[in-house]
Design an enzyme around this catalytic site. Structure first.
Site, mmCIF file in Angstrom:
data_model
loop_
_atom_site.group_PDB
_atom_site.id
_atom_site.type_symbol
_atom_site.label_atom_id
_atom_site.label_comp_id
_atom_site.label_asym_id
_atom_site.label_seq_id
_atom_site.Cartn_x
_atom_site.Cartn_y
_atom_site.Cartn_z
ATOM 1 N N ASP A 157 5.303 24.112 -38.302
ATOM 2 C CA ASP A 157 4.378 22.862 -37.724
ATOM 3 C C ASP A 157 6.087 23.130 -36.347
ATOM 4 O O ASP A 157 6.137 23.471 -35.101
ATOM 5 C CB ASP A 157 4.362 21.881 -38.300
ATOM 6 C CG ASP A 157 3.808 20.510 -36.450
ATOM 7 O OD1 ASP A 157 2.985 21.382 -35.756
ATOM 8 O OD2 ASP A 157 3.044 19.740 -37.393
ATOM 9 N N ASP B 74 16.306 25.898 -42.967
ATOM 10 C CA ASP B 74 16.935 25.476 -42.207
ATOM 11 C C ASP B 74 17.759 26.404 -41.011
ATOM 12 O O ASP B 74 17.800 26.258 -39.302
ATOM 13 C CB ASP B 74 18.173 24.004 -42.530
ATOM 14 C CG ASP B 74 17.853 24.593 -43.508
ATOM 15 O OD1 ASP B 74 18.121 25.639 -43.992
ATOM 16 O OD2 ASP B 74 19.586 23.928 -43.773
ATOM 17 N N LYS C 186 12.381 25.457 -48.396
ATOM 18 C CA LYS C 186 14.032 25.231 -49.084
ATOM 19 C C LYS C 186 13.764 25.634 -50.826
ATOM 20 O O LYS C 186 13.898 24.034 -51.334
ATOM 21 C CB LYS C 186 13.644 23.599 -47.911
ATOM 22 C CG LYS C 186 14.207 23.635 -46.558
ATOM 23 C CD LYS C 186 15.241 23.942 -46.397
ATOM 24 C CE LYS C 186 16.062 22.418 -46.812
ATOM 25 N NZ LYS C 186 17.736 22.855 -46.791
#
Ligand code: ATP
Ligand code: MG
Length: 362
Positions: free
Chosen positions: A248, A224, A192
């Site tokens: 994860d 995202d 990000k």
């Protein structure tokens, strides 16, 4: 030349049951392919605690550092829930990961055609899917300092720190590029960078490492957006590299595009050893599954596919790995299903041992 060496740690619960099926595969290689492995076996987790009072004996740790690869079944079980945190079965696995410094966690999401109906997504979205997520495993927000819950004024504040050094990013990026070279030469890095400083550095360092791999087509995506694309059209990806936290989430999501926990292998890789191959630990993604342990119901495919990853990444036997994966594919196409893979009624499940036998026969 000496035989490739493998340390097998079956562990607890269904671990020993699924590992017994891998043993059949290994025996087949010795008998039919004249390919012998130096296999040693030892205890980990609850089994090691029962024998030695510690979830990983120092001698076992030393062996793990010497072999070409470690293959682990699963650790833990309700019997050990009462133990002190310092000797819990999971600590055995954490010690292996930490002392072997396994910083790159490889999680494939591969869809076998015969199981494409298992996905919650449309069949054409997942059929033939074969992607790999590389998650940084030893740094980032799960380890960064400062961390803790502090008092501030009249309320408490929970703190974690996302922290990555250039060298930490560099080494996991190299693992991912090396992997991409062995696959479709396409790598997507996810962070990000729009809102996180660690993301800005991540993108910079990955781009820099990419100059050493001009054949690999590198792209960058915000994590995202990556999550969205992974659900929309996962086949656009080949290898994805990302940090500990995003990895994860993304690797769990990607894994479940394809079906049962009983199907999913993983590898955790560290720095290259003297022979040029990385330190490595292979294990199924699933746990010890106490609810079905000892009943002959466990699906051994995740563990067998983990051994296939060892063939490919630790023993340089990529063709053999592919053949083993094709044997799994064939057995599934022929209709063999362990209980976890059963949707329809009227089909009888095969046992752990029958599934292993069928794969060896194929
Ligand atoms: P851990 O904390 O070690 O990850 P867990 O409880 O989260 O363990 P598992 O032990 O993997 O998860 O079990 C989750 C569920 O999936 C259980 O119902 C278990 O029976 C099932 N399961 C896990 N692995 C297999 C397998 N190889 N074959 C069949 N079913 C499995
Ligand atoms: Mg779990």
């Amino acid at each position: 030349m000496s035989n490739p060496s493998l340390l097998i740690l079956p562990g607890d619960g269904i671990g020993p049951e699924v590992m017994a099926e891998v043993r059949k595969v290994i025996d087949w290689y010795g008998a039919k392919r004249d390919l012998a492995f130096d296999v040693s076996e030892d205890l980990v987790g609850g089994a090691a605690y029962d024998a030695h009072g510690t979830p990983l004996h120092d001698d076992t740790m030393a062996k793990a550092q010497e072999v070409d690869a470690v293959l682990l079944g699963a650790v833990g079980g309700p019997k050990y829930d009462v133990l002190d945190f310092s000797v819990k079965p999971e600590r055995g696995l954490l010690r292996l990961r930490k002392e072997m410094d396994l910083y790159a966690n490889l999680r494939p999401a591969q869809c076998f055609d015969a199981l494409a109906d298992f996905s919650s997504l449309k069949k054409d979205v997942v059929a033939g899917l074969d992607i790999m997520i590389v998650r940084e495993l030893t740094s980032g927000i799960y380890f960064g300092e400062p961390r803790g819950i502090i008092e501030e004024g009249n309320e408490r504040v929970g703190i974690n720190t996302q922290r990555y050094t250039e060298s930490e990013i560099d080494r996991v990026a190299r693992s991912a590029f090396e992997l991409a070279m062995k696959r479709d030469k396409k790598l997507c890095s996810m962070e990000k960078a729009n809102v996180m400083e660690s993301g800005v550095l991540w993108r910079e360092v990955v781009t820099e490492v990419g100059k050493d791999y001009p054949e690999v087509e590198l792209s960058h995506m915000y994590a995202d957006a990556g999550a969205m694309q992974l659900c929309r059209w996962p086949k656009q990806f080949d290898v994805i590299v990302t940090d500990n936290l995003f990895g994860d989430l993304l690797s769990d999501a990607a894994a479940m595009l394809t079906g049962s926990l009983g199907m999913l292998p993983s590898a955790s890789l560290g720095a290259p050893m003297a022979n040029g191959r990385p330190k490595a630990l292979y294990e199924p993604v699933h746990g010890s599954a106490p609810d079905i342990a000892g009943q002959g119901k466990a699906n051994p495919i995740a563990c067998i596919l983990s051994f296939a990853m060892a063939l490919r990444y630790s023993f340089d036997l990529g063709d053999e790995a592919t053949r083993l994966e094709q044997a799994v594919e064939k057995v599934l196409a022929d209709g063999a299903r362990t209980a976890d893979l059963l949707g329809e009624e009227g089909v009888d499940p095969v046992s752990t041992s029958q599934m292993g036998d069928a794969i060896v026969a194929a």
